[in-house]
Structures are given as structure tokens and as C-alpha cells.
Motif scaffolding. Structure first.
Motif, short mmCIF file in Angstrom:
data_model
loop_
_atom_site.label_atom_id
_atom_site.label_comp_id
_atom_site.label_asym_id
_atom_site.label_seq_id
_atom_site.Cartn_x
_atom_site.Cartn_y
_atom_site.Cartn_z
N ALA A 135 0.82 -1.21 0.00
CA ALA A 135 0.00 0.00 0.00
C ALA A 135 0.86 1.26 0.00
N GLN A 136 1.92 1.23 0.74
CA GLN A 136 2.76 2.42 0.81
C GLN A 136 3.44 2.70 -0.51
N ARG A 137 3.95 1.66 -1.17
CA ARG A 137 4.62 1.87 -2.46
C ARG A 137 3.65 2.38 -3.51
N ALA A 138 2.43 1.89 -3.45
CA ALA A 138 1.44 2.34 -4.43
C ALA A 138 1.06 3.79 -4.22
N TRP A 139 1.17 4.25 -2.98
CA TRP A 139 0.75 5.62 -2.67
C TRP A 139 1.86 6.62 -2.92
N ASN A 140 3.10 6.27 -2.69
CA ASN A 140 4.21 7.19 -2.92
C ASN A 140 4.32 7.53 -4.40
N ASN A 141 4.57 8.78 -4.71
CA ASN A 141 4.82 9.18 -6.09
C ASN A 141 5.68 10.44 -6.08
N GLU A 142 5.80 11.08 -7.24
CA GLU A 142 6.65 12.25 -7.32
C GLU A 142 6.13 13.40 -6.47
N SER A 143 4.81 13.41 -6.20
CA SER A 143 4.21 14.53 -5.50
C SER A 143 4.33 14.44 -3.99
N ARG A 144 4.24 13.23 -3.43
CA ARG A 144 4.29 13.11 -1.99
C ARG A 144 4.59 11.68 -1.60
N GLY A 145 5.10 11.51 -0.42
CA GLY A 145 5.40 10.16 0.05
C GLY A 145 5.98 10.18 1.45
N VAL A 146 6.09 9.00 2.02
CA VAL A 146 6.68 8.83 3.34
C VAL A 146 7.44 7.52 3.36
N TRP A 147 8.61 7.53 3.98
CA TRP A 147 9.40 6.31 4.22
C TRP A 147 9.69 6.23 5.70
N TRP A 148 9.82 5.02 6.21
CA TRP A 148 10.08 4.87 7.64
C TRP A 148 11.17 3.83 7.84
N SER A 149 11.77 3.85 9.02
CA SER A 149 12.91 2.97 9.28
C SER A 149 12.50 1.58 9.74
N GLY A 150 11.30 1.44 10.29
CA GLY A 150 10.86 0.14 10.75
C GLY A 150 11.45 -0.27 12.07
N TYR A 151 11.76 0.69 12.91
CA TYR A 151 12.33 0.38 14.22
C TYR A 151 11.31 0.67 15.31
N SER A 152 11.45 -0.02 16.40
CA SER A 152 10.55 0.22 17.52
C SER A 152 11.22 1.20 18.49
N PRO A 153 10.45 2.00 19.22
CA PRO A 153 8.99 1.98 19.21
C PRO A 153 8.41 2.84 18.10
N ARG A 154 7.18 2.57 17.72
CA ARG A 154 6.40 3.39 16.78
C ARG A 154 7.03 3.50 15.41
N GLN A 155 7.73 2.43 14.99
CA GLN A 155 8.31 2.34 13.65
C GLN A 155 9.40 3.37 13.38
N GLY A 156 9.89 4.03 14.43
CA GLY A 156 11.10 4.82 14.31
C GLY A 156 10.99 6.08 13.48
N ASN A 157 12.08 6.39 12.77
CA ASN A 157 12.15 7.62 11.97
C ASN A 157 11.20 7.56 10.77
N HIS A 158 10.61 8.71 10.48
CA HIS A 158 9.78 8.87 9.29
C HIS A 158 10.30 10.07 8.50
N HIS A 159 10.42 9.91 7.19
CA HIS A 159 10.80 11.02 6.33
C HIS A 159 9.66 11.29 5.36
N TYR A 160 9.14 12.54 5.39
CA TYR A 160 8.04 12.95 4.52
C TYR A 160 8.57 13.91 3.46
N TYR A 161 8.03 13.81 2.25
CA TYR A 161 8.32 14.78 1.21
C TYR A 161 7.01 15.16 0.53
#
Length: 818
Positions: A135-161
Motif C-alpha cells: 500500500a505504501q509503495r502504491a501511494w508514494n509518487n513524485e508529489s508526496r510520500g513517506v518512508w520509515w525505518s521500521g524500528y521500535s517503538p512506533r516504527q522509528g524515523n519517518h521522512h516525509y516529502y
């Protein structure tokens, strides 16, 4: 001015590593912040690439004419507060907002809002994917997206563009949703805009540009260069600007390269999690004519950092002067209330000659002096200006030099923003000695019988070492001094992390201690001993230094076999607490580490990467990782140390308190001894008299491990089973102690009262024993001629020894005086 006392150790897992990305740009992400543990497979990161995927964006490029590329950072407030961004006139070709946050918002949409200069409103919501990669890959595109590190707690770092519809004038951004929840926080925001055809006063770039962004885990072994690697368009002979955004490199150093051209270095203290945006001028000689460009983040002294984007843009050629302050030069020492000259080197890095201009000096934000009528400077030329009679109070001061402070020279938009340079410098009684001649004439050293004493001083230096001594051979003693808070000011360009409270280099015959020194709160190290021999460090209190308590090392660190440049360093009776590493011997030989208390350090208590040292009688306790780490170390002797509560939280080997590892020379036995090397070591331990038949305890002696399992069937104080040492060499302490070394002591021949010294008390006690049969505390120690039994011959021999010296020969000695 400002000497560099070089090198850092590179241990296993900390070797210097390069991260190469082509053509420009994405940094990538490594493991998360401290105390994070993996919760899943890195939040889909393996499928997020830049430039070579059609549905995830990540790379944009193009050309502009007489335009401007603006890359901005805002870290002063939370993300849900308005950030006002002002852009110059022109056509905004593309604009992106990037921001970093920690923690997920379960079942909540993270939102962001943007208002452009025309009043147009945009908003975007980042849905909660429940960390479903598809779902995340399908939603990310040139206009907007988010990636995360997958670490606990709370899935760690998130980078938004988010690509926004920015316009000239006042634009406003804010990120909302979930940021006030405990454990969720936003740490930094960045903005990138490419503008075409701006006004003359705002032209900064003209030609090709790139913006590359994304998120990727990189380990110590670099990934191959698989990022976007296509032809980038026309390559001119103009200069470029490179921006990079990154975080979490505290304790490490990052060198930035473009096509193997070194552009700059930055670092931050251990235990911090800095966020930054760095900007570099890229000379045209660094641009590859083949079309593709390679950017490299060269990380050392740490195994991870985070990166978010980088941008490259071709500078406009405006045929204007561009005045910059290349350097501010200070006297090596500035004492309070004394007039000094401060110099600044001014360069015209533009393409045209300047007219006359003025240069100003500010101290701590207030005007201090001005030099008028400087120049004119032709393109590429430089000149030095001097500010005389600078007299200040003691302390750490900021010095700002501004070229063309009265705006007499038109330099265009970029040239008007780079005229100032600020550096920090200490005014106070720091100590600097470069050779024997300077030592003998230095007013702070007192000559007593050919020994030079530095004593009773309180010293701090915000930008370097408090005490620097190098290239000396005359005897020096440093005692009863307090050296504190050195090298903490890191805002200077080219800040040198390799500093300490006390810095020695290429010295011999130096003693630090005797009367106790206090060495505390220094950035990087309390004490550095570099490329030196015959140095005694004794009776000091060394605490709360950000990396090392005591660091001993050569000029250049190499793989085994090590050259013997550093040797005979004696470290005795010091208290070394609450540093990152307590005592560190890097490629040092024949050193003695004895009688120290080394505790509560956040990493190792004692680290050894060298040979032939003796480490005994130390208390090594409550260090977060191993109490002692021997790495590529050989022929060291470790015995009669107390290891208490070290390495309590190591997930792989919990509570194993020491480590011994040999690498680089496979099959070579490192030959470290975790016990004494003399088998007939005669000793006594608390509560245990001489064994039956009055034979003493005789054995090799190891160390006391508070978490060891110790059976002692023969009551000799030596555990029946060995203590396991971690590491690939599989060493053991085969003679581990049942009792603390403080309760076990070597018994000396003639020491019949077991007082640990042979003196008149022993002579008197032996006399009473021979004459009246009074008991001895050790009959073994009384048979000083080893002929069996104790008689007048032993009494006579001990009397002569106490009165005139000589040798005693108890049984179980090694054949020499004992």
C-alpha cells in the motif's frame, strides 16, 4: 596558530566507510537512534530507489536561466508551527518540503498544509498504512510520500516529502496531526525551490540543476552505485553549489566529496542527534565531463547516520566581485587584559575586480574595530587585514569579520550573503609549548632542579586543548591543576574534534599527577598522549569527557604488525569515570595500567589495541559494554583486577565482562594472558591461614569476576572453573579469583607479620618466634634461607636484610631475590 593533534582509533565496526551515490544525491539511512531495536524489515525501504523507478519519484533535474536555487532549513520550532518562506520574483519550476519526525500515528492521518504567495491553499494527508509495504509503495509518487525505518517503538524515523505549489513572495508551511502525542516529535524541516528568470539582484544559478531525495539503509559495507546514473545534460566549466541534509551523526565525522573532490567536513559530539543542512561551493574542476556525477558521504567513527536529500545547481556567471572572509587568524595564546593583533584574510572569489571596501570586526555581537580603504582586489586575489590592540576579558568570545561591511561593492545576490565569517576563540591562561626552548622560557613552568613544574592552574579552552605540550624531552610535571570544558565550541569552520583537556605529542619524561589533577567535562578526551614514550599518568580524577578519559595512540593507526612508536606509558592510581571509554591504549607497547578505578563509562572501561602491557590491581565496574576489550592485542598480561557489573545490557553476550579478539592476521595466536605469568606466585587471601603443613598458596593468579561461578574445593582462593572471555580467540581466565584482589595479596619473603612490607616489625616478630616460640602469621615467610624450619640462621639473615639490604630466599621463589 591552532595546531592539530591528529588521528583517531578505528576499531572493528568503526572503520572509515564511504557511501557513494550517483549522480547527485540521496543520502541514505542507517540504523536508528540509540536504544532502538528492529521491529520489521525496514518499512519497505528496499523497494524505494531514486531515479530508476517510474512510480516512486525521487529524482528531478532540468535547466534554468538567470534563476536561483533556494535550499532552506528550519529547526527552531515544532513542525505544527507556521514556517514563513520568502521567495524572490520569477517562475518557480519546482518546490519541495521535506520534514523528519519520530514515531507513528496509529490509525491517524498525518497532515500538512501550505499557503503560497498568491494565497492558494494546499493540504495533504499521509494515511496510516499499518506498515503495509504494498500500500505504501502504491501511494508514494513524485508529489508526496513517506518512508520509515521500521524500528521500535512506533516504527522509528519517518521522512516525509511533498511537492508544493510555491510562488514568489511569502509562502507558509506547517505539518499537523499527532505531533503533540507523547513520544511523537518533529525535528527539522527543509525547503527546496528552483526558480527561473528572477531579477538581476537575486540571480544565483543558471544552467543545469538536480534534486534527488529518498531514504535507504546503508551498513558499513557500502552499497553499489545503483542510484540514478543517467546523463545529466550539458556540463559547463562553471562552478556549482551542493546542498546535503542529514542527521544522527553525533560522535561521527562526515567528509563530503563530489567526484573525489573533498568539499568539507562536519561532525558532532557523541550522545547527540544533530540535524543539519550543509552547503558547499563545487569548483568546476570537480564536475565530471562524462555526464554522471558521484557524491560521497564518507563516514568515520560511527556506524550510521540519516540522510534525506541533496541538491546540485550550476552557479550563474555574473562577472561581479564576490568578497569572502577566508580565515580569521588569532595569536596562539590570548591572555585577559592584553592587547593582541587579530588578522583576517579577505578573498575576491568573483569574476571581476572590486573597488575599495571596508572590513569590520565584531566581538560577541558588538562592533569592535574597522579597517577602511581595503582593496581594490582583482578576481581571485586576496589580502590580509589586521585589527590591532584587541584586549578582552577572559572567556570564550565570538569574533565576526565582515568584508565590505558598508556595502560599497555590488556583488549580486549570492555575493551579498557570504561576506561574514564568525569564529570562536578563548581568552585565558591556556598553556602551549612546542619544544624544549619554549618550555625552559615559559613563565608558567617552574624549574626545580631541572624538572619543569606546571601546578596550581585552572585552565579551560573552548576551541582546543587546555594544555598542549609537544616535541619535548626535558622532565615535566603537571600537578594540582584543573582542566575543564575544553573544545566544546564546535561552530568554528573546520572545528577539530581531535582535541582534549591535556594534549601531549612527541614527548618523553612527562608526569601528569603526583598531586591530583582534575580533568573533567572536556569534549572528546580528557587526555591525549600521542606518539610519546615514558609518560606517567597518576593520581588524577578524570570524568565526564565526551569520548575518552585517557587516549594513548600513535600519529598514524595501522593494521598489525604495529610499529613501536608509543611505549612505556604508566597509568596508575587514577579515577576514570563517566566518559565514553575510560582508558584507551591504541597501538601502545610496554605500558602499565595499575591501581585505577575505571567505572560508569558508557562504552568500555579499558580498551587495548597494542602489545606487551601489564594491567593489574584495577577496579573496573559498571561500564555499559565490556569492562575490558582487547582488539588486535597480543602478549598483554591481565591479572588481579576486579570486574564488577560490566556489560549488563549487551543483547548478544549479557554480563560477559571482557572481550579478546584478533583480526587481520588469521591463524596468529594473540597470546594474551588473563592471569599472571609466574606460576609460583605466593599469596594470601582473607580469612584463610597458611594451608596444612604450612605450605603457602602458590599458583598463577587471574582476576575477580563478580558474576563468575566459583567453586573452591581446596580453599586456595582460585576458582575451580575458568571464566569465559568473549571473542573469536576464545580465551579464558583459568585462574579466576574467588575474592577481590583487594582481599588477596602477594606475600613477600620475610613478611612474617603478613603486613605486605618487610621491615623492623618482621625482624622483631621473628626474633620473638625464635627466642620464645611466639607464632608467626606466615611460617613460610620466616624460612628466609629455605633450608627447612626456622632458626637463628633465618633470624640473622632477616636482621641483615632489614638493616643493610640484600636478598632473601624463601622456598617457592623463582631462584632470585624474593
Amino acid at each position: 596558530m591552532k595546531k592539530k593533534l591528529g588521528g583517531e582509533k578505528k576499531e572493528e565496526g568503526k572503520m572509515k566507510t564511504r557511501y557513494v551515490i550517483a549522480p547527485i544525491v540521496i543520502l541514505a539511512v542507517l540504523a536508528l537512534a540509540a536504544f532502538s531495536t528492529p521491529a520489521m524489515a525496514l518499512g519497505c525501504l528496499e523497494d524505494i530507489k531514486t531515479g530508476n523507478c517510474t512510480d516512486c519519484g525521487g529524482f528531478l533535474n532540468g535547466t534554468i536561466t538567470n534563476g536561483s536555487v533556494r535550499v532552506l532549513e528550519n529547526s527552531t520550532g515544532p513542525c505544527n508551527q507556521n514556517w514563513t518562506i520568502t521567495l524572490p520574483p520569477g517562475e518557480v519550476v519546482v518546490a519541495y518540503v521535506h520534514w523528519h519526525r519520530w514515531g507513528a500515528c496509529p490509525n491517524t492521518t498525518v497532515t500538512a498544509e501550505f499557503w503560497n504567495g498568491n494565497g492558494y491553499y494546499q493540504s495533504v494527508g499521509f494515511p496510516y498504512f499499518n506498515y503495509n509495504c504494498t500500500a505504501q509503495r502504491a501511494w508514494n509518487n513524485e508529489s508526496r510520500g513517506v518512508w520509515w525505518s521500521g524500528y521500535s517503538p512506533r516504527q522509528g524515523n519517518h521522512h516525509y516529502y511533498w511537492r508544493v505549489n510555491a510562488t514568489p513572495g511569502t509562502n507558509i508551511f506547517r505539518a499537523t496531526g499527532c505531533y503533540n502525542t507523547p513520544g511523537q516529535h518533529c525535528d527539522d524541516r527543509w525547503f527546496v525551490a528552483v526558480i527561473n528568470n528572477t531579477t538581476t539582484a537575486n540571480i544565483t544559478h543558471s544552467g543545469v540543476w538536480w534534486h534527488n531525495y529518498g531514504y535507504k539503509r546503508i551498513n558499513q559495507t557500502p552499497y553499489s552505485t545503483w542510484f540514478y546514473n543517467a546523463t545529466i545534460g550539458p556540463v559547463s566549466d562553471h562552478n556549482y553549489t551542493l546542498w546535503v541534509a542529514q542527521s544522527h551523526y553525533g560522535g561521527g565525522t562526515i567528509d563530503i566529496y563530489l567526484n573525489n573532490c573533498h568539499l568539507g567536513t562536519f561532525s558532532a559530539p557523541s550522545g547527540t542527534f544533530p540535524f543539519s543542512l550543509k552547503q558547499y561551493n563545487v569548483p568546476n574542476t570537480c564536475i565530471g565531463t562524462y555526464g554522471s556525477q558521484n557524491a560521497t558521504w564518507d563516514l568515520s567513527n560511527k556506524n550510521y547516520f540519516y540522510g534525506y536529500f541533496a541538491t546540485l545547481a550550476e552557479k550563474a556567471v555574473l562577472n561581479l566581485p564576490d568578497l569572502v572572509v577566508e580565515d580569521i587568524m588569532f595569536p596562539e595564546v590570548m591572555n585577559p587584559g592584553t592587547g593582541y593583533t587579530i588578522e583576517a584574510r579577505i578573498k575576491n572569489q568573483g569574476n571581476a575586480s572590486s573597488g575599495l571596501f571596508n572590513v569590520s570586526l565584531e566581538v560577541d555581537g558588538s562592533p569592535y574595530g574597522k579597517v577602511t580603504g581595503v582593496g581594490p582586489l582583482s578576481a581571485g586575489a586576496n589580502t590580509t587585514v589586521s585589527f590591532t590592540g584587541v584586549s578582552l576579558s577572559g572567556g570564550c568570545h565570538s569574533f565576526t569579520v565582515v568584508a565590505d561591511c558598508d556595502n560599497d561593492v555590488y556583488e549580486g545576490a549570492p555575493g551579498e550573503t557570504n561576506n561574514a565569517r564568525t569564529e570562536y576563540y578563548q581568552v585565558g591562561n591556556i598553556i602551549v609549548v612546542h619544544n624544549n626552548n619554549q618550555l625552559t622560557s615559559h613563565p608558567d613552568f617552574i624549574n626545580r632542579g631541572g624538572i619543569y613544574y606546571l601546578e596550581n592552574k585552572t585552565i579551560t579552552n573552548c576551541v582546543g586543548c587546555g594544555i598542549t605540550i609537544e616535541n619535548t624531552t626535558l622532565p615535566v610535571v603537571i600537578q594540582n591543576c584543573t582542566v575543564h570544558d575544553c573544545n566544546y565550541e564546535q561552530r568554528n569552520s573546520g572545528w577539530n574534534q581531535y582535541k582534549a583537556g591535556i594534549c601531549l605529542r612527541n614527548v618523553s619524561n612527562v608526569a601528569i599527577g603526583g598531586y591530583r589533577n582534575t580533568i573533567v567535562n572536556n569534549t572528546n578526551a580528557g587526555m591525549r598522549v600521542q606518539n610519546s614514550t615514558h609518560v606517567d599518568i597518576m593520581d588524577n580524577y578524570i570524568s565526564n569527557n565526551t569520548k575518552y578519559g585517557i587516549y594513548v595512540y600513535p600519529d598514524n593507526l595501522v593494521k598489525p604488525p604495529y610499529p613501536e612508536y608509543v611505549k612505556y606509558i604508566n597509568i596508575t592510581n587514577n579515577t576514570v569515570i563517566r566518559n565514553q571509554e575510560g582508558i584507551d591504549l591504541a597501538e601502545a607497547f610496554n605500558c602499565t595500567v595499575s591501581g585505577n578505578t575505571v567505572r560508569d563509562n558508557t562504552k568500555y572501561g579499558v580498551y587495548v589495541c597494542g602489545n606487551y602491557s601489564c594491567i593489574y590491581n584495577n577496579t573496573i565496574a559498571n561500564n555499559n559494554v565490556y569492562g575490558m576489550n582487547l582488539f588486535n592485542a597480543s602478549h598483554n598480561i591481565i591479572f588481579w583486577n576486579d570486574f564488577i557489573d560490566n556489560n549488563k545490557t549487551n543483547p548478544q553476550y549479557p554480563e560477559h565482562q571482557a572481550y579478546d579478539m584478533w583480526k587481520y592476521q588469521s591463524g596468529l595466536n594473540p597470546h594474551n594472558h588473563w592471569n599472571s605469568t609466574v606460576s609460583d606466585f605466593v599469596y594470601k587471601h582473607d580469612g584463610t591461614p597458611d594451608p596444612p603443613n604450612d605450605y603457602p598458596n602458590v599458583s598463577y593468579m587471574g582476576n575477580y569476576w563478580d558474576n563468575g561461578t566459583c567453586g573452591d574445593t581446596n580453599n586456595n582462593g582460585i576458582c575451580d572453573s575458568a571464566y569465559k572471555i568473549d571473542g573469536a580467540t576464545a580465551p579464558n581466565d583459568y585462574y579466576s579469583l574467588k575474592y577481590s584482589w583487594r582481599n588477596t595479596y602477594k606475600l613477600m619473603c620475610g613478611n612474617v607479620d603478613a603486613s605486605r612490607d618487610v621491615d623492623g616489625g618482621d625482624y622483631t616478630k621473628l626474633c620473638e618466634h625464635v627466642g620464645h616460640g611466639d607464632p608467626l602469621d606466615s611460617n613460610w615467610a620466616g624460612d628466609v634461607d629455605c633450608i627447612g624450619g626456622i632458626d637463628g640462621g633465618d633470624y640473622t639473615k632477616l636482621s641483615e636484610y632489614v638493616g643493610h639490604g640484600g636478598c632473601l630466599h624463601c622456598c617457592y621463589c623463582d631462584g632470585s631475590c624474593c
